[in-house]
Write a protein that holds these residues in place. Sequence first.
Motif, PDB file in Angstrom:
ATOM      1  N   GLU A  75       4.437   4.177   9.052  1.00 28.91           N
ATOM      2  CA  GLU A  75       4.018   4.333  10.446  1.00 28.91           C
ATOM      3  C   GLU A  75       4.804   5.395  11.208  1.00 28.91           C
ATOM      4  N   LYS A  76       5.801   5.990  10.572  1.00 27.31           N
ATOM      5  CA  LYS A  76       6.569   7.037  11.244  1.00 27.31           C
ATOM      6  C   LYS A  76       5.660   8.213  11.583  1.00 27.31           C
ATOM      7  N   PRO A  77       5.883   8.809  12.739  1.00 30.16           N
ATOM      8  CA  PRO A  77       5.102  10.007  13.049  1.00 30.16           C
ATOM      9  C   PRO A  77       5.570  11.180  12.186  1.00 30.16           C
ATOM     10  N   LEU A  78       4.661  12.045  11.856  1.00 30.04           N
ATOM     11  CA  LEU A  78       4.952  13.286  11.140  1.00 30.04           C
ATOM     12  C   LEU A  78       5.529  13.098   9.739  1.00 30.04           C
ATOM     13  N   ILE A  79       5.174  12.012   9.061  1.00 28.12           N
ATOM     14  CA  ILE A  79       5.617  11.874   7.670  1.00 28.12           C
ATOM     15  C   ILE A  79       4.753  12.778   6.792  1.00 28.12           C
ATOM     16  N   HIS A  80       5.311  13.154   5.689  1.00 25.31           N
ATOM     17  CA  HIS A  80       4.624  14.053   4.763  1.00 25.31           C
ATOM     18  C   HIS A  80       3.388  13.367   4.172  1.00 25.31           C
ATOM     19  N   ASP A  81       2.357  14.159   3.896  1.00 23.24           N
ATOM     20  CA  ASP A  81       1.126  13.623   3.312  1.00 23.24           C
ATOM     21  C   ASP A  81       1.374  12.890   1.998  1.00 23.24           C
ATOM     22  N   ALA A  82       2.344  13.329   1.219  1.00 20.32           N
ATOM     23  CA  ALA A  82       2.644  12.659  -0.050  1.00 20.32           C
ATOM     24  C   ALA A  82       3.100  11.223   0.182  1.00 20.32           C
ATOM     25  N   ILE A  83       3.829  10.995   1.244  1.00 13.25           N
ATOM     26  CA  ILE A  83       4.290   9.634   1.554  1.00 13.25           C
ATOM     27  C   ILE A  83       3.102   8.781   1.982  1.00 13.25           C
ATOM     28  N   LYS A  84       2.247   9.326   2.837  1.00 11.81           N
ATOM     29  CA  LYS A  84       1.051   8.582   3.258  1.00 11.81           C
ATOM     30  C   LYS A  84       0.164   8.277   2.048  1.00 11.81           C
ATOM     31  N   ARG A  85      -0.138   9.304   1.276  1.00 12.26           N
ATOM     32  CA  ARG A  85      -1.057   9.169   0.144  1.00 12.26           C
ATOM     33  C   ARG A  85      -0.551   8.137  -0.867  1.00 12.26           C
ATOM     34  N   ASN A  86       0.714   8.207  -1.206  1.00 15.05           N
ATOM     35  CA  ASN A  86       1.248   7.297  -2.217  1.00 15.05           C
ATOM     36  C   ASN A  86       1.501   5.893  -1.682  1.00 15.05           C
ATOM     37  N   THR A  87       1.777   5.769  -0.397  1.00 15.87           N
ATOM     38  CA  THR A  87       1.859   4.438   0.197  1.00 15.87           C
ATOM     39  C   THR A  87       0.485   3.787   0.146  1.00 15.87           C
ATOM     40  N   LEU A  88      -0.543   4.558   0.490  1.00 19.09           N
ATOM     41  CA  LEU A  88      -1.905   4.027   0.418  1.00 19.09           C
ATOM     42  C   LEU A  88      -2.312   3.710  -1.015  1.00 19.09           C
ATOM     43  N   ARG A  89      -1.879   4.542  -1.959  1.00 19.28           N
ATOM     44  CA  ARG A  89      -2.186   4.284  -3.374  1.00 19.28           C
ATOM     45  C   ARG A  89      -1.642   2.909  -3.788  1.00 19.28           C
ATOM     46  N   LEU A  90      -0.424   2.606  -3.375  1.00 18.83           N
ATOM     47  CA  LEU A  90       0.129   1.304  -3.753  1.00 18.83           C
ATOM     48  C   LEU A  90      -0.523   0.184  -2.957  1.00 18.83           C
ATOM     49  N   LEU A  91      -0.853   0.439  -1.676  1.00 18.82           N
ATOM     50  CA  LEU A  91      -1.496  -0.591  -0.861  1.00 18.82           C
ATOM     51  C   LEU A  91      -2.866  -0.980  -1.408  1.00 18.82           C
ATOM     52  N   GLN A  92      -3.571  -0.023  -1.993  1.00 15.39           N
ATOM     53  CA  GLN A  92      -4.894  -0.341  -2.525  1.00 15.39           C
ATOM     54  C   GLN A  92      -4.816  -1.088  -3.849  1.00 15.39           C
ATOM     55  N   SER A  93      -3.633  -1.132  -4.440  1.00 17.06           N
ATOM     56  CA  SER A  93      -3.488  -1.688  -5.786  1.00 17.06           C
ATOM     57  C   SER A  93      -2.757  -3.025  -5.853  1.00 17.06           C
ATOM     58  N   VAL A  94      -2.191  -3.473  -4.739  1.00 18.16           N
ATOM     59  CA  VAL A  94      -1.420  -4.712  -4.760  1.00 18.16           C
ATOM     60  C   VAL A  94      -1.893  -5.650  -3.654  1.00 18.16           C
ATOM     61  N   GLU A  95      -1.448  -6.885  -3.744  1.00 22.48           N
ATOM     62  CA  GLU A  95      -1.758  -7.860  -2.711  1.00 22.48           C
ATOM     63  C   GLU A  95      -0.788  -7.663  -1.556  1.00 22.48           C
ATOM     64  N   ILE A  96      -1.324  -7.342  -0.403  1.00 18.60           N
ATOM     65  CA  ILE A  96      -0.515  -7.107   0.798  1.00 18.60           C
ATOM     66  C   ILE A  96      -0.248  -8.460   1.454  1.00 18.60           C
ATOM     67  N   PRO A  97       0.999  -8.731   1.836  1.00 17.56           N
ATOM     68  CA  PRO A  97       1.269 -10.001   2.515  1.00 17.56           C
ATOM     69  C   PRO A  97       0.417 -10.158   3.784  1.00 17.56           C
TER      70      PRO A  97
END
Length: 176
Positions: A75-97
Motif C-alpha cells: 500500500e505504500k505510495p510510489l512502490i516499484h511495479d515489480a513489488i506490486k506485480r509480485n505481491t499480486l502474484r502471491l495474493l492470487q495464489s494463496v489463501e489471504i487471511p
Amino acid sequence: MDLQAILITRHSKESTDELVHWVGESQKRFDRLFAFFTGPDARLAQVSAWPLSYCVIEHPSLIKKHWKETLENFEKPLIHDAIKRNTLRLLQSVEIPVKYHGRVMTKCFDLICSPAEKPAIKAFSLTVLANLATLYPEIREELITVIETQWPFEKAAFRSRARKILKLYNAGIPAE
C-alpha cells in the motif's frame, strides 16, 4: 549464501529458481529475503520481489507471520511495479487471511481503475478479485461493471484475464 549479492548481480529466472530452492521451507531464510523485500533499499526490494513471490507460492506458510507487513508494503505510495506485480502474484495464489480481505479488494479495484497501472498488475488484480468473489459473491457485479468500463482502454493481458472472468460469471464480452 550472500543473498544480497545474488539479488543485485543475478536478476534472472535461473537465479530466482535457485533462490526459491535455497529458501525451500526455511522460515529463517525466507525472513532474510523478506527483509530485503520490505527494506529501505529500493533496488533490493524490487529484485527480491520475484523470488519472494515464488517462495510463497511453493510454501504458503512462509508468509503467515508477514501478512500485515506485506500489505503495508503493498500500500505504500510510489512502490516499484515489480513489488506490486509480485505481491499480486502471491495474493492470487494463496489463501489471504479474512481480516485482510477488505483491504486487498479495495487495493485491487483501485489498481484496475488506475490508468497509470501496467497490464500485468491489472490482470493479477482481476484474478485476486475473482478469487475473493467466491467468498463474497456480492462483489461479482462490481467486478463485471469495472471490467466493462475499463475494457475499451485496456491491453491484451487485461482483456484475456477479464474474458475468462466474464465467461466464469456468464457475462457477455464488451463490444470492441
